[in-house]
Design a protein around this motif. Structure first.
Motif, PDB file in Angstrom:
ATOM      1  N   VAL A  66      -0.918  13.442  -8.584  1.00  0.00           N
ATOM      2  CA  VAL A  66      -0.404  14.709  -9.124  1.00  0.00           C
ATOM      3  C   VAL A  66       0.838  15.182  -8.380  1.00  0.00           C
ATOM      4  N   THR A  67       1.075  14.641  -7.174  1.00  0.00           N
ATOM      5  CA  THR A  67       2.302  14.989  -6.448  1.00  0.00           C
ATOM      6  C   THR A  67       3.415  13.972  -6.686  1.00  0.00           C
ATOM      7  N   GLY A  68       3.173  13.016  -7.614  1.00  0.00           N
ATOM      8  CA  GLY A  68       4.243  12.122  -8.048  1.00  0.00           C
ATOM      9  C   GLY A  68       4.309  10.791  -7.365  1.00  0.00           C
ATOM     10  N   ALA A  69       3.380  10.453  -6.481  1.00  0.00           N
ATOM     11  CA  ALA A  69       3.436   9.186  -5.761  1.00  0.00           C
ATOM     12  C   ALA A  69       2.851   8.057  -6.592  1.00  0.00           C
ATOM     13  N   ASN A  70       3.310   6.824  -6.317  1.00  0.00           N
ATOM     14  CA  ASN A  70       2.601   5.649  -6.812  1.00  0.00           C
ATOM     15  C   ASN A  70       1.328   5.486  -5.992  1.00  0.00           C
ATOM     16  N   VAL A  71       0.330   4.880  -6.580  1.00  0.00           N
ATOM     17  CA  VAL A  71      -0.928   4.646  -5.866  1.00  0.00           C
ATOM     18  C   VAL A  71      -1.382   3.214  -6.092  1.00  0.00           C
ATOM     19  N   ILE A  72      -1.735   2.539  -5.015  1.00  0.00           N
ATOM     20  CA  ILE A  72      -2.393   1.236  -5.087  1.00  0.00           C
ATOM     21  C   ILE A  72      -3.827   1.469  -4.623  1.00  0.00           C
ATOM     22  N   LEU A  73      -4.763   1.342  -5.557  1.00  0.00           N
ATOM     23  CA  LEU A  73      -6.156   1.685  -5.295  1.00  0.00           C
ATOM     24  C   LEU A  73      -6.981   0.413  -5.175  1.00  0.00           C
ATOM     25  N   SER A  74      -7.409   0.122  -3.965  1.00  0.00           N
ATOM     26  CA  SER A  74      -8.186  -1.090  -3.709  1.00  0.00           C
ATOM     27  C   SER A  74      -9.531  -0.670  -3.124  1.00  0.00           C
ATOM     28  N   LEU A  86      10.663  -1.214 -14.970  1.00  0.00           N
ATOM     29  CA  LEU A  86      10.364   0.191 -15.302  1.00  0.00           C
ATOM     30  C   LEU A  86      10.443   1.069 -14.052  1.00  0.00           C
ATOM     31  N   PRO A  87      11.610   1.194 -13.433  1.00  0.00           N
ATOM     32  CA  PRO A  87      11.715   1.976 -12.193  1.00  0.00           C
ATOM     33  C   PRO A  87      11.484   3.467 -12.401  1.00  0.00           C
ATOM     34  N   GLN A  88      11.579   3.924 -13.661  1.00  0.00           N
ATOM     35  CA  GLN A  88      11.378   5.344 -13.946  1.00  0.00           C
ATOM     36  C   GLN A  88       9.909   5.726 -13.953  1.00  0.00           C
ATOM     37  N   ALA A  89       9.011   4.742 -13.956  1.00  0.00           N
ATOM     38  CA  ALA A  89       7.587   5.017 -14.142  1.00  0.00           C
ATOM     39  C   ALA A  89       6.869   5.229 -12.806  1.00  0.00           C
ATOM     40  N   ASP A 143       7.715  -2.606  -2.082  1.00  0.00           N
ATOM     41  CA  ASP A 143       8.509  -2.959  -3.246  1.00  0.00           C
ATOM     42  C   ASP A 143       8.532  -1.814  -4.264  1.00  0.00           C
ATOM     43  N   LEU A 144       7.376  -1.216  -4.533  1.00  0.00           N
ATOM     44  CA  LEU A 144       7.317  -0.109  -5.485  1.00  0.00           C
ATOM     45  C   LEU A 144       8.112   1.103  -4.998  1.00  0.00           C
ATOM     46  N   THR A 145       8.009   1.394  -3.715  1.00  0.00           N
ATOM     47  CA  THR A 145       8.755   2.536  -3.168  1.00  0.00           C
ATOM     48  C   THR A 145      10.254   2.309  -3.321  1.00  0.00           C
ATOM     49  N   ARG A 146      10.708   1.083  -3.028  1.00  0.00           N
ATOM     50  CA  ARG A 146      12.134   0.763  -3.157  1.00  0.00           C
ATOM     51  C   ARG A 146      12.604   0.883  -4.595  1.00  0.00           C
ATOM     52  N   ARG A 147      11.820   0.390  -5.527  1.00  0.00           N
ATOM     53  CA  ARG A 147      12.260   0.345  -6.918  1.00  0.00           C
ATOM     54  C   ARG A 147      12.199   1.708  -7.606  1.00  0.00           C
ATOM     55  N   THR A 148      11.143   2.461  -7.358  1.00  0.00           N
ATOM     56  CA  THR A 148      10.929   3.708  -8.107  1.00  0.00           C
ATOM     57  C   THR A 148      11.453   4.934  -7.391  1.00  0.00           C
ATOM     58  N   GLY A 149      11.724   4.821  -6.090  1.00  0.00           N
ATOM     59  CA  GLY A 149      12.141   5.984  -5.318  1.00  0.00           C
ATOM     60  C   GLY A 149      10.996   6.946  -5.053  1.00  0.00           C
ATOM     61  N   ARG A 150       9.784   6.559  -5.358  1.00  0.00           N
ATOM     62  CA  ARG A 150       8.596   7.383  -5.100  1.00  0.00           C
ATOM     63  C   ARG A 150       7.873   6.832  -3.876  1.00  0.00           C
ATOM     64  N   GLU A 151       7.213   7.693  -3.170  1.00  0.00           N
ATOM     65  CA  GLU A 151       6.320   7.222  -2.120  1.00  0.00           C
ATOM     66  C   GLU A 151       5.165   6.450  -2.766  1.00  0.00           C
ATOM     67  N   THR A 152       4.690   5.446  -2.079  1.00  0.00           N
ATOM     68  CA  THR A 152       3.571   4.648  -2.595  1.00  0.00           C
ATOM     69  C   THR A 152       2.423   4.716  -1.604  1.00  0.00           C
ATOM     70  N   SER A 153       1.315   5.215  -2.069  1.00  0.00           N
ATOM     71  CA  SER A 153       0.147   5.383  -1.208  1.00  0.00           C
ATOM     72  C   SER A 153      -0.850   4.258  -1.463  1.00  0.00           C
ATOM     73  N   VAL A 154      -1.275   3.601  -0.405  1.00  0.00           N
ATOM     74  CA  VAL A 154      -2.299   2.556  -0.498  1.00  0.00           C
ATOM     75  C   VAL A 154      -3.633   3.174  -0.097  1.00  0.00           C
ATOM     76  N   ILE A 155      -4.565   3.180  -1.006  1.00  0.00           N
ATOM     77  CA  ILE A 155      -5.879   3.770  -0.743  1.00  0.00           C
ATOM     78  C   ILE A 155      -6.915   2.659  -0.813  1.00  0.00           C
ATOM     79  N   THR A 156      -7.480   2.359   0.309  1.00  0.00           N
ATOM     80  CA  THR A 156      -8.486   1.307   0.390  1.00  0.00           C
ATOM     81  C   THR A 156      -9.771   1.885   0.962  1.00  0.00           C
ATOM     82  N   SER A 157     -10.855   1.211   0.672  1.00  0.00           N
ATOM     83  CA  SER A 157     -12.138   1.634   1.211  1.00  0.00           C
ATOM     84  C   SER A 157     -13.076   0.449   1.179  1.00  0.00           C
TER      85      SER A 157
END
Length: 841
Positions: free
Chosen positions: A45-53, A167-170, A188-202
């Motif tokens: 909701v704050t606009g970041a990419n998320v990698i959910l593992s 799709l760098p706008q996504a 890679d995602l942060t570089r391409r999209t200009g958004r922070e990318t959060s990795v959430i693992t558990s």
């Protein structure tokens, strides 16, 4: 109340969105968010990419709903992708329930439903093609990629990579339980999209797993698991045959209660089981035992999943197909082996494969703990039994001759089992490819195609040495397109900034279906419409453009070689010569010479088809010409374990005929064949056609689509009179062909219930054979002029005239068709009444 109605209007305030979503989850689903879910939602909701593992069963689907909600509130269009159409369809209906039917659409190679909706469910390939055609101009604001570990698939991984590049706008949400190290994708995602990318693992599962390595025989292991309340048990095999054989072996064990058997019978109700594997499955599930593998009919798999979700199956024997996103409650996963044959060699399981399957054990809301059990290899189990029998007697233990593994056996041990438990999934590797379709899509895009292609080729995830090979291939493809006049370079950029453009009106959706469909359209012009074989030849052109059903072709080739060997032995041909001659025996390939030459000519003007492989074959044609029902065909080639594959191929053939053959190429006889094929598929498993056709028909009507339910059978087979008439003609001609071969045994199997056993058939035709040397079975023999059908309200009366060599045509098979019984069984129920000269003796 849908989630759409709960979203705060006119705002994308993160706190308000989170509050609305968590309230909805609790009120409508009774769910409170886990810490990982809450963290992922806050990032989204704050606009970041998320990698959910996170592990299977940890609620990744709920996070995906949150991503759709955040995009919807912000006015962005969101795409959900999955690796298989069944999951796309399942998610489509699930999201309709959450957001409302007007907010959700679906795109597949078969149908487009509400394609302008703000939330779209599609396969990864669909989104990849959208990304190639439009790039950053695509109306894609958010992407949810489920089962992202398919990125490493050698054949399809490119489709998971292309959207990341184009799709760098996504905003991206990448999800899987088995991702491994994702630091590359984060950066890679942060570089391409200009958004922070959060990795959430558990590593913490909502339902923890316990692991056991056992030295007991498999049937004892299963019995113990059931006795200790660790069912439902998913018994994992790595061949379909082993799964079915294990399920049948368990029939001797009482695995379920009388009450559950009654509940199973009530849930099954009037579900139609066809002959062959259907009857086997009916016995198994009524005993509380399921089977699940990719070769089954889709409706059979759905039945097993439905019974499992109702908690009525104590044991399910299957392959690792249940590991691909299917929501079935399993308490215990039992590995029968920790090695598998991958199509080339037998090898140990990879960590990703192990975790993907093991993660099915223990489901939130069902279990407090999940169990993963690994069976020791058979020789270890036997050695343990011998040691136990020897007890503490040192002399006896020394005298034991330990069993050795079979030669070439790829084994495992408790140590390797423990290593798999603790191993991280292997890093995801890139499998980028360059195709003609890719270049054509990019060239069709407004703007500078050279710059767009350079970006795609030099900024993908491949190492530099492979990038150079892709660049050289792209140059070669472009030159071929240019030389063929498919594209042309412009002296000045056009109004949309193109320096190169497509010439003429090119069909741009060929990449979503069959690449050779335009070729098939051209090939129809080469056929003789007046030929009796024209309908079958059209069918062969279409079949040549489809993917190979390998198991069917192997079975056809094996049968052809067996028959060839028998014939050569009868002729006295020596062994060495027989083996040499067998090299030339293969499955049937109608029109191979004509189509191969035609494709060479066609390719000069359409070089993009160079990526596609023409594959002449005869499956639908073979079935029609043999006048076989689906059950008879599967039995003829011994394909019971692959009947789902056979039917999917026939469904693809039917759809391709419907989509490819233009009206001007259709004859009445060809329409009959198309109607026959469609009805045959529907009567075996209507879900393969009806769901997609209903979705497509309902698109844009405003009506809420209905999710597929437990299949209790399609519409009455007699309702489609034209198709039923073809089915009846085929049923009678099947008897003519068997009579021509003097297969009294098979005729008896067909008609014994009507009083026409093998002896009756043989005796009835003895006078015919006294006069004639053979019975014709060519196109003229099966023509409409030799069959007469009289339609009555409750029965049809049929007379099939035999094509004798003298041309007298004075013998016939007469029969009645029971319409009510035909509707019940989904195929014509034939009662032979006579086989005799016309006019009587």
């Amino acid at each position: 109340m849908t989630l759409t109605e709960r979203l705060p209007p006119g705002t994308d305030d993160p706190d308000a969105l989170v509050e609305a979503f968590t309230d909805w989850a609790f009120d409508e689903r009774g769910l409170s968010l886990y810490p990982a879910q809450e963290e992922a939602l806050l990032e989204l909701v704050t606009g970041a990419n998320v990698i959910l593992s996170t592990p299977t069963g940890s609620g990744k689907s709920l996070v995906a709903i949150g991503a759709h909600a955040a995009a919807l509130a912000a006015g962005r269009r969101t795409f959900y992708t999955a690796p298989i159409k069944a999951l796309v369809s399942e998610k489509f209906f699930a999201l309709i329930e959450v957001f409302g039917p007007e907010k959700v659409g679906m795109l597949t190679g078969d149908a487009a439903v509400n394609e302008g909706a703000p939330i779209i469910c599609c396969t990864a390939e669909i989104l990849a093609n959208i990304a190639l055609r439009s790039g950053r101009a695509a109306d894609v604001g958010s992407v949810v990629m489920d089962e992202f570990h398919f990125y490493a698939d050698p054949d399809r991984g490119w489709a998971w990579q292309v959207p990341l590049i184009e799709l760098p706008q996504a905003q991206f949400l990448l999800m899987s339980a088995t991702l491994g190290d994702v630091s590359f994708f984060r950066d890679d995602l942060t570089r391409r999209t200009g958004r922070e990318t959060s990795v959430i693992t558990s590593v913490q599962r909502p339902v923890p797993l316990v692991y056991q390595y056992v030295l007991t025989p498999l049937h004892e292991t299963i019995s113990e698991l059931m006795q200790t309340n660790q069912a439902p048990v998913y018994v994992v095999h790595f061949t379909q045959q082993a799964a079915v054989e294990r399920a049948q072996a368990l029939m001797s064990v009482n695995v379920t209660s009388k009450e559950d058997k009654q509940a199973i019978a009530e849930l099954i109700g009037s579900f139609r089981f066809t002959a062959g594997f259907g009857r086997t499955l009916s016995r198994l599930v009524r005993h509380g035992i399921g089977v699940h593998h990719a070769g089954m009919l889709p409706r059979y798999r759905r039945l097993v999943e439905t019974l499992a979700q109702a908690g009525l199956l104590r044991v399910i024997c299957g392959t690792d197909t249940l590991g691909v996103g299917i929501n079935v409650p399993i308490r215990t996963v039992l590995f029968t082996a920790l090695s598998k044959y991958d199509g080339q060699r037998t090898r140990p399981l990879k960590a990703r494969e192990f975790h993907q399957i093991a993660g099915r054990a223990g489901r939130a809301g069902y279990d407090t703990i999940g169990t993963v059990v690994a069976e020791a290899p058979d020789h270890e189990v036997e050695n343990a039994r011998l040691l136990a029998r020897a007890g503490d007697d040192v002399k006896k233990r020394r005298r034991i001759v330990r069993k050795q593994p079979p030669e070439g056996f790829v084994g495992w041990s408790q140590t390797s089992f423990e290593r798999l438990q603790n191993a991280q999934p292997e890093p995801l590797t890139s499998h980028f490819v360059v195709t003609h379709a890719m270049l054509l899509n990019v060239i069709a895009r407004p703007g500078d195609a050279f710059a767009a292609m350079r970006h795609l080729l030099e900024d993908n995830h491949e190492p530099r040495n492979r990038q150079r090979k892709h660049i050289l291939r792209a140059i070669a493809i472009y030159r071929a397109l240019l030389a063929a006049g498919v594209v042309e370079q412009l002296d000045e950029p056009d109004a949309e900034g193109r320096q190169v453009r497509l010439v003429g009106d090119l069909q741009l959706d060929f990449a979503l279906n069959q690449p050779l469909s335009p070729f098939a359209l051209a090939a129809f012009e080469l056929l003789d419409r007046e030929s009796p074989s024209y309908p079958m030849d059209v069918l062969s052109v279409v079949e040549a453009t489809l993917d190979d059903p390998r198991q069917v072709l192997y079975a056809q080739e094996n049968r052809a070689r067996g028959e060839a060997v028998a014939a050569m032995k009868a002729e006295g041909i020596e062994y060495e010569q027989r083996m040499a001659l067998l090299e030339d025996v293969s499955y049937p390939k109608p029109l191979e010479e004509l189509l191969t030459a035609a494709l060479e000519t066609y390719r000069r003007g359409a070089p993009w088809v160079a990526d596609a492989r023409l594959s002449p074959k005869s499956v639908a044609r073979d079935m029609f010409e043999r006048s076989m029902t689906f059950v008879e065909y599967v039995g003829h080639y011994q394909l019971a374990r692959s009947e789902g594959l056979v039917l999917r191929y026939l469904a693809d053939t039917y759809r391709a005929l419907r989509q490819t053959v233009p009206d001007e190429a259709k004859t009445e006889e060809l329409i009959d064949v198309v109607e026959w094929l469609g009805e045959l598929v529907r009567q075996v498993d209507s879900s393969l056609l009806d769901e997609w056709e209903a979705l497509a028909a309902g698109a844009g009507t405003g009506e809420e689509p209905t999710p597929p339910s437990l299949d209790t059978g399609p519409a009455r087979v007699t309702a489609n009179a034209r198709a039923f008439r073809v089915l009846v003609r085929n049923a009678l001609f099947r008897r003519v062909e068997l009579a021509a071969l003097r297969r009294w045994d098979l005729l008896g199997e067909l008609d014994a219930e009507a009083g026409w056993d093998a002896r009756a058939w043989r005796e009835a035709l003895e006078p015919y054979w006294a006069e004639h040397a053979d019975i014709g079975t060519g196109p003229d023999a099966r023509g409409p002029q030799l069959i007469q059908i009289t339609e009555e309200p409750e029965r049809w009366l049929v007379r099939q005239v035999l094509d004798d060599p003298a041309g007298d045509r004075d013998w016939a098979v007469t029969a009645e068709i029971d319409l009510a019984a035909s509707d019940e069984q989904g195929t014509p129920v034939v009662w032979v009444t006579d086989v005799a000269p016309l006019g009587g003796p």
